[in-house]
Design a protein around this motif. Sequence first.
Motif, mmCIF file in Angstrom:
data_model
loop_
_atom_site.group_PDB
_atom_site.id
_atom_site.type_symbol
_atom_site.label_atom_id
_atom_site.label_comp_id
_atom_site.label_asym_id
_atom_site.label_seq_id
_atom_site.Cartn_x
_atom_site.Cartn_y
_atom_site.Cartn_z
ATOM 1 N N SER A 106 12.103 -18.791 -35.090
ATOM 2 C CA SER A 106 13.469 -19.285 -34.959
ATOM 3 C C SER A 106 13.875 -19.221 -33.491
ATOM 4 C CB SER A 106 14.400 -18.472 -35.859
ATOM 5 O OG SER A 106 14.395 -17.116 -35.450
ATOM 6 N N ARG A 107 15.121 -19.593 -33.204
ATOM 7 C CA ARG A 107 15.571 -19.734 -31.810
ATOM 8 C C ARG A 107 15.197 -18.553 -30.925
ATOM 9 N NH1 ARG A 107 16.492 -20.065 -27.303
ATOM 10 N NH2 ARG A 107 18.333 -20.693 -26.145
ATOM 11 N N TYR A 108 15.407 -17.355 -31.435
ATOM 12 C CA TYR A 108 15.197 -16.170 -30.608
ATOM 13 C C TYR A 108 13.918 -15.418 -30.974
ATOM 14 C CZ TYR A 108 19.956 -17.128 -29.233
ATOM 15 O OH TYR A 108 21.076 -17.748 -28.736
ATOM 16 N N CYS A 109 13.197 -15.928 -31.959
ATOM 17 C CA CYS A 109 12.022 -15.219 -32.482
ATOM 18 C C CYS A 109 10.801 -16.142 -32.525
ATOM 19 C CB CYS A 109 12.319 -14.692 -33.888
ATOM 20 S SG CYS A 109 13.692 -13.540 -33.981
ATOM 21 N N GLY A 173 11.624 -7.004 -33.305
ATOM 22 C CA GLY A 173 11.095 -6.468 -34.568
ATOM 23 C C GLY A 173 10.807 -7.579 -35.564
ATOM 24 N N MET A 174 11.740 -8.514 -35.720
ATOM 25 C CA MET A 174 11.536 -9.616 -36.670
ATOM 26 C C MET A 174 10.362 -10.488 -36.232
ATOM 27 S SD MET A 174 15.244 -10.900 -37.992
ATOM 28 C CE MET A 174 15.726 -11.582 -36.434
ATOM 29 N N THR A 175 10.247 -10.721 -34.958
ATOM 30 C CA THR A 175 9.156 -11.552 -34.434
ATOM 31 C C THR A 175 7.802 -10.945 -34.774
ATOM 32 O OG1 THR A 175 10.553 -12.352 -32.642
ATOM 33 C CG2 THR A 175 8.174 -12.517 -32.307
ATOM 34 N N LEU A 176 7.680 -9.650 -34.572
ATOM 35 C CA LEU A 176 6.399 -8.997 -34.835
ATOM 36 C C LEU A 176 6.125 -8.925 -36.344
ATOM 37 C CD1 LEU A 176 6.543 -6.153 -32.137
ATOM 38 C CD2 LEU A 176 5.477 -8.420 -31.974
ATOM 39 N N ALA A 229 26.940 -10.260 -42.170
ATOM 40 C CA ALA A 229 26.307 -11.567 -42.348
ATOM 41 C C ALA A 229 24.796 -11.421 -42.265
ATOM 42 C CB ALA A 229 26.803 -12.547 -41.294
ATOM 43 N N CYS A 230 24.093 -12.486 -42.583
ATOM 44 C CA CYS A 230 22.636 -12.441 -42.661
ATOM 45 C C CYS A 230 22.092 -13.820 -42.310
ATOM 46 C CB CYS A 230 22.248 -12.036 -44.085
ATOM 47 S SG CYS A 230 20.492 -11.746 -44.320
ATOM 48 N N GLY A 231 20.937 -13.863 -41.646
ATOM 49 C CA GLY A 231 20.378 -15.160 -41.297
ATOM 50 C C GLY A 231 19.061 -15.029 -40.568
ATOM 51 N N ARG A 232 18.672 -16.113 -39.904
ATOM 52 C CA ARG A 232 17.346 -16.128 -39.284
ATOM 53 C C ARG A 232 17.283 -15.299 -38.013
ATOM 54 N NH1 ARG A 232 14.450 -21.912 -40.184
ATOM 55 N NH2 ARG A 232 15.266 -22.327 -42.273
ATOM 56 N N ASP A 233 18.357 -15.326 -37.245
ATOM 57 C CA ASP A 233 18.424 -14.490 -36.042
ATOM 58 C C ASP A 233 19.860 -14.500 -35.546
ATOM 59 O OD1 ASP A 233 18.761 -16.867 -34.584
ATOM 60 O OD2 ASP A 233 16.652 -16.944 -34.014
ATOM 61 N N ALA A 234 20.085 -14.048 -34.308
ATOM 62 C CA ALA A 234 21.442 -13.901 -33.797
ATOM 63 C C ALA A 234 22.242 -15.190 -33.863
ATOM 64 C CB ALA A 234 21.409 -13.382 -32.366
ATOM 65 N N ALA A 235 21.572 -16.341 -33.812
ATOM 66 C CA ALA A 235 22.302 -17.604 -33.872
ATOM 67 C C ALA A 235 23.088 -17.717 -35.183
ATOM 68 C CB ALA A 235 21.339 -18.787 -33.734
ATOM 69 N N ASP A 236 22.542 -17.140 -36.250
ATOM 70 C CA ASP A 236 23.180 -17.264 -37.568
ATOM 71 C C ASP A 236 24.259 -16.218 -37.838
ATOM 72 O OD1 ASP A 236 21.418 -19.282 -38.012
ATOM 73 O OD2 ASP A 236 20.420 -18.387 -39.739
#
Lengths: 258, 258, 258, 258
Positions: A106-109, A173-176, A229-236
């Motif tokens: 995603s954008r940041y990951c 962390g999410m990326t890894l 909130a919850c989503g794919r990364d900070a953008a969400d």
Amino acid sequence: MKLRVRAELVYRFEPPTDAIYQIEVAHWPGQEILEESLTTNPPVVFHEDKDAVFGARTLRAHLEGEVALVYEAVVENGVLKGLPEGVRQHDWNDLPAETLPYLLPSRYCPSDQFGRFVQRQFGETSGGERVLAILGWIRENIDYEHGVSDSETTAARTFIDRAGVCRDFTHLGMTLCRASGIPARAVSAYAHQLTPPDFHAIFEVYLDAGWWLVDPTGLAPIEGLVRIACGRDAADIAFLSTQGNCQMVRQSITAEAV
Amino acid sequence: MKLRVRAELVYRFEPPTDAIYQIEVAHWPGQEILEESLTTNPPVVFHEDKDAVFGARTLRAHLEGEVALVYEAVVENGVLKGLPEGVRQHDWNDLPAETLPYLLPSRYCPSDQFGRFVQRQFGETSGGERVLAILGWIRENIDYEHGVSDSETTAARTFIDRAGVCRDFTHLGMTLCRASGIPARAVSAYAHQLTPPDFHAIFEVYLDAGWWLVDPTGLAPIEGLVRIACGRDAADIAFLSTQGNCQMVRQSITAEAV
Amino acid sequence: MKLRVRAELVYRFEPPTDAIYQIEVAHWPGQEILEESLTTNPPVVFHEDKDAVFGARTLRAHLEGEVALVYEAVVENGVLKGLPEGVRQHDWNDLPAETLPYLLPSRYCPSDQFGRFVQRQFGETSGGERVLAILGWIRENIDYEHGVSDSETTAARTFIDRAGVCRDFTHLGMTLCRASGIPARAVSAYAHQLTPPDFHAIFEVYLDAGWWLVDPTGLAPIEGLVRIACGRDAADIAFLSTQGNCQMVRQSITAEAV
Amino acid sequence: MKLRVRAELVYRFEPPTDAIYQIEVAHWPGQEILEESLTTNPPVVFHEDKDAVFGARTLRAHLEGEVALVYEAVVENGVLKGLPEGVRQHDWNDLPAETLPYLLPSRYCPSDQFGRFVQRQFGETSGGERVLAILGWIRENIDYEHGVSDSETTAARTFIDRAGVCRDFTHLGMTLCRASGIPARAVSAYAHQLTPPDFHAIFEVYLDAGWWLVDPTGLAPIEGLVRIACGRDAADIAFLSTQGNCQMVRQSITAEAV
């Protein structure tokens, strides 16, 4: 754990712009909102929405000039348990379809770039053990420090910088995890005893038929977290998005045990 | 328009890996599947899913060695109409909540960086006129050319390179639309008369209470498109994702009017 | 060590373009050219230059169509010694002025981003010991593999990818040295026993009042290196630069002990 | 034009670190230093150097705590003339060897990515006409604005952002010139009537057997420029570089006609 959470956000919107807040406590199983209030000065009529999956609530309005918003809630956040080492990892084929987007970059990951690293560094582990190894590596290798990252910092850059804040820890962390074949999604939260007090960014991983919340910074006790909130990364999960610019005047976020 | 679509994908999966195909025609209002067949050699038992929102269908399996997959369908794709200039743009506050994620930056669409450019270049337009101005700018400024971009190319890079393929055109188009406050989401499709024949990437924008399909390359007539999958960008709509590496042996995609 | 080096470069220049070759053995102290020949087909009259500092020799011409160039030389490369662990590091203030540019970030070496990493990873070492620690870390953490990187790959990306070729190893090594306050500059070379045979990229560091050559890949024995060009990074030492595109037809580089 | 230039730089160096200043007026043909003084508080003994090519002067020292430096000079800057439209562009083969490095990409100027853009945008021009077309395009498309860029911003990002400060304008200008086959190098300067007063970044291009100074911001009259340093980009001409961190306490730069 019963917590009183409060966000006071004073921002200036000049020129006037559309804005979206995500600051209200989510309607989430096990998380019970006992009291709740929202006031703004000047008065604003918000367009309110609730996400069907995450119970995340958005407030939208066209704002102009200085707007002070105060949100308060008393919440029983239910019982949140730490991730056990033994939980097993699903094969891709064995995952519920709704978890698949959280395997993707995603954008940041940019998890697509980290396949070799996770294999080299964590190759002998999987499942809960893998996630705990990732969290351990992050705590050992990344400094929690303000001023290194900004709103555009990706996990790739934090991996080089070796420093960042909760948002950067969560992106890395999410990326890894995603690069390891483990679905991971970002969660914004109020966090008890967070120093300095602020909104917190954490994430959850899908293992053994369930989502498990983890805090890569280790700054907040897991039982003191209140989901927003919850989503794919900070953008969400941004607590405030605007179409144009806005300027912070004053901001204060707290979460106290009641 | 009635079309016969066909995808033959022969890939080698060594070492064995989990794989996800998104190649079947979507179950989408107005798009009727008249016949359909899927065969693989060797035989594979897929885990099948269908996305509740997009009707996109995923096929998952653990694959090993060379696998030949042939998918064929005859489809009545309904009536797709081009975007009229006059359709109005929603304010953020006025958008359905489910369109909001398509305003956000994603892996290949860093729309957060293009606010000043769209304002300078397209500032006097909005709605359908803005989208048509964006499409016109892309066709005038970006060369359709293979070999310039790769699977990691973002819209930021295509904006500099001034060249790319359908996927890059779509990423850049969506980026400029999102930076303009217009929700945009990526669509994969079979496309009649596409030269050379391949899967096609296009996108749709949300204007005037509806989603409108546009092809920033102008390569395929809009009435000859058959939808497959839909999402934030290429990361979501890949026709084949694998956890490890895979090698293409042979591939052929066609869409012919019946 | 006496070596016979040979480069055969057959490229097609269409449309015609200006080109710069850097393939001739440098005029460098201790490196003696015993025999040398250069032929092209068709015949080309080159504009020849020699760098005053590095003795690097450039050949320039406007080229058209297919051009085959063969360069051969017999060289006594002098005695090159490996970097000893004990050599001390200069303070910035104590460095010769001409070494300062090699402390700075360059196109492929964003050393400004790696300050925290080198401090964390190699903080207890300096001088020769620091460089050897960096080389050890690279050999342990980076795979030598073709196809991962391309001509735009920076050291930042190789640090994430954990794989690359000699050029990437050299960029990463120089980046970590510069971030450590050690001047580092790139060197192109013919290399004895390099497998597969090709031009080689290595670098040298300034320590204890002298430049020391190191090979971060460990692929070539240091006594078998013949210097060609030298500069800040791959941008400066390319064996062939052209203003437009050119296509390789055939290429063969060898270095054999005589 | 006779100018009095003055730089007062008060910085805190904690922890102590090596530092390099490039603030003294260059020894440059036609630029005559009539008076000059340098004082620091506390007193500092600098290691002084002068670049053989550019006459740029560097001051190096190990600094600790708060250090106030005041440099003053009265300079006759000679006659600087604007770039005429008619000056011809050299072929690569026809350039002096010492200009070749300024054709290459550097840390902040990835000119290798802009070949297609310059061909599309400026393809019908060359030489002085090309440079003037590039400067015109920059002034038309890039906003001069503080706060958009930072010390890591490259020309690629400024090309997207459409805003920046003198350093960004210069990086983008040089990038487009190099991509056009025109050598370009960065120059730092004191600038008469610059608002707000600060060090200025400009660049010069090599055309028709000479270097021509241009100011892509158009902020300073060319006859009011006093050269300090020169190099490939901002990495080479920084007025203050330190190995560790330093904090600005106060800074004031002025250039007044005498």
